[in-house]
Design an enzyme around this catalytic site. Structure first.
Site, PDB file in Angstrom:
ATOM      1  N   LYS A 170      -2.250  -1.516  -3.762  1.00  0.00           N
ATOM      2  CA  LYS A 170      -3.117  -0.337  -3.688  1.00  0.00           C
ATOM      3  C   LYS A 170      -2.286   0.929  -3.762  1.00  0.00           C
ATOM      4  CE  LYS A 170      -6.197   1.855  -0.408  1.00  0.00           C
ATOM      5  NZ  LYS A 170      -6.650   1.860   0.961  1.00  0.00           N
ATOM      6  N   LYS A 172       0.863  -1.190   0.000  1.00  0.00           N
ATOM      7  CA  LYS A 172       0.000   0.000   0.000  1.00  0.00           C
ATOM      8  C   LYS A 172       0.894   1.232   0.000  1.00  0.00           C
ATOM      9  CE  LYS A 172      -3.611   2.387   2.556  1.00  0.00           C
ATOM     10  NZ  LYS A 172      -4.545   2.328   3.689  1.00  0.00           N
ATOM     11  N   SER A 218     -10.297   5.799  -4.372  1.00  0.00           N
ATOM     12  CA  SER A 218     -11.227   6.927  -4.521  1.00  0.00           C
ATOM     13  C   SER A 218     -10.795   7.941  -5.585  1.00  0.00           C
ATOM     14  CB  SER A 218     -11.395   7.620  -3.173  1.00  0.00           C
ATOM     15  OG  SER A 218     -10.136   8.034  -2.662  1.00  0.00           O
TER      16      SER A 218
HETATM   17  C1  PBG Z   1      -7.006   3.403   5.621  1.00  0.00           C
HETATM   18  C2  PBG Z   1      -7.497   3.358   4.218  1.00  0.00           C
HETATM   19  C3  PBG Z   1      -7.406   4.369   3.254  1.00  0.00           C
HETATM   20  C4  PBG Z   1      -8.033   3.889   2.109  1.00  0.00           C
HETATM   21  C5  PBG Z   1      -8.495   2.623   2.398  1.00  0.00           C
HETATM   22  N1  PBG Z   1      -8.128   2.299   3.699  1.00  0.00           N
HETATM   23  C6  PBG Z   1      -6.895   5.736   3.372  1.00  0.00           C
HETATM   24  C7  PBG Z   1      -5.466   5.980   3.582  1.00  0.00           C
HETATM   25  O1  PBG Z   1      -4.643   5.072   3.665  1.00  0.00           O
HETATM   26  O2  PBG Z   1      -5.129   7.146   3.682  1.00  0.00           O
HETATM   27  C8  PBG Z   1      -8.172   4.629   0.813  1.00  0.00           C
HETATM   28  C9  PBG Z   1      -9.178   4.055  -0.130  1.00  0.00           C
HETATM   29  C10 PBG Z   1      -9.539   4.964  -1.245  1.00  0.00           C
HETATM   30  O3  PBG Z   1      -8.906   6.020  -1.453  1.00  0.00           O
HETATM   31  O4  PBG Z   1     -10.496   4.623  -1.953  1.00  0.00           O
HETATM   32  N2  PBG Z   1      -7.959   2.887   6.520  1.00  0.00           N
END
Ligand code: PBG
Length: 328
Positions: free
Chosen positions: A249, A197, A275
């Site tokens: 991700k 991630k 997103s």
């Molecule tokens: C953290 C989490 C995030 C997303 C999913 N789980 C945000 C981050 O890491 O800042 C982002 C998912 C998306 O942008 O659709 N709980």
């Protein structure tokens, strides 16, 4: 002058031939719908930066889950937005907390006909918005956080989640969660590790979706976009620690990483179309600058082609509808 015997265009001449010879195909069961539930809502509330996506009430979340089942979607990934936040994210562990209740509600709605997944991370529940608890110096404290993830995971399994998705990128999180689940008798609860991630600008709209309190960034725990080889180390560690599935991700700017991971992983590989990826296509389509349906289908297909068996996408229900339609 002789023409080549192979004329690849032959196989492109009709829609039926193209369909028959397609190497990759997305099916509804590959898709996982990320969904948000916000404590205290009686009606769904729109997320402005993600047109078509809502913070759900209990009722609207149950309906969304039922629609996902009807359309053959593979799973749902739940995120909770609590009314009260504190330094340690205690609402995330509370068995009566918004996320744990939503897991139980969705399970009672769908039973085993949809894979119910939940986010194991503190960021939605902390008043500082970080994925873990803070040390005196303000840094995110890895090992103190692990103990909280273990408790959070057990509560989510108690609530009925089939799959847990630790997304906080703390070192050792998968091992600690696996051990805690086993000790609590949840040997069959699956761990989907957010293995690779990255610290990404493409999470922007998600921060609105969960009313994130974060100031600053997550670069001390999420991966650096400059790194490719390191993703394989993260995946290897998570599999050694007991991850049943691994995730890359975001998806679209990381298709090289996804292909690398898919080439070596011995466990199923997921990718999260985040997103910002959703928002970009929706914004361009709203301006008439892009063909919305074709752009969505092409983007998800590219993620499948790069090696994802499972794709988290906010378009899951709509895409599942289209996939049943062979007209194009
Ligand atoms: C953290 C989490 C995030 C997303 C999913 N789980 C945000 C981050 O890491 O800042 C982002 C998912 C998306 O942008 O659709 N709980």
């Amino acid at each position: 002058m002789s023409f080549p015997q192979h004329r690849p265009r032959r196989l492109r001449s009709t829609p039926a031939l193209r369909r028959l010879t397609a190497e990759y195909r997305v099916s509804p069961s590959d898709l996982i719908l990320p969904a948000f539930i916000r404590e205290g809502l009686t009606e769904p509330s729109p997320i402005l930066s993600m047109p078509g996506v809502f913070q759900h009430s209990t009722e609207s979340l149950k309906r969304a889950a039922a629609v996902a089942v009807e359309r053959g979607v593979g799973g749902i990934m739940l995120f909770g937005i609590p009314s009260h936040r504190d330094a340690t994210g205690s609402a995330g562990i509370d068995p009566e907390g918004v996320l744990n209740r939503a897991i139980a509600d969705v399970r009672s709605e769908v039973g085993d006909s949809l894979v119910v997944m939940s986010d194991v991370c503190l960021d939605e529940f902390t008043d500082h918005g970080h994925c873990g608890v803070l040390a005196e110096d303000g840094s995110v404290d890895n090992d103190t956080t692990l103990a909280l993830y273990a408790r959070m995971a057990v509560e989510q399994a108690n609530a009925g989640a089939h799959v847990l998705g630790p997304s906080g990128m703390m070192d050792g999180q998968v091992a600690v969660i696996r051990q805690a689940l086993d000790d609590a008798g949840h040997q069959d609860t699956v761990v989907l590790a957010y293995a690779a991630k990255y610290a990404s600008a493409f999470y922007g709209p998600f921060r609105e979706a969960v009313d994130s309190q974060l100031k600053g960034d997550r670069r001390t725990y999420q991966m650096d976009a400059a790194n490719r080889r390191e993703a394989l180390l993260e995946v290897e560690l998570d599999i050694e620690e007991g991850a049943d599935m691994v995730m890359v991700k975001p998806a679209m700017s990381y298709l090289d990483i996804l292909a690398d991971v898919a080439a070596v992983s011995r466990v199923p590989v997921a990718a999260y179309q985040v997103s910002g990826e959703y928002a970009m296509i929706e914004a361009a389509a709203a301006n008439g600058w892009i063909d919305r349906r074709r752009a969505i289908e092409e983007s998800v297909l590219s993620i499948k082609r790069a090696g994802a068996q499972m794709i988290l996408t906010y378009w899951a229900p709509e895409l599942a509808l289209w996939l049943g339609d062979n007209s194009n």
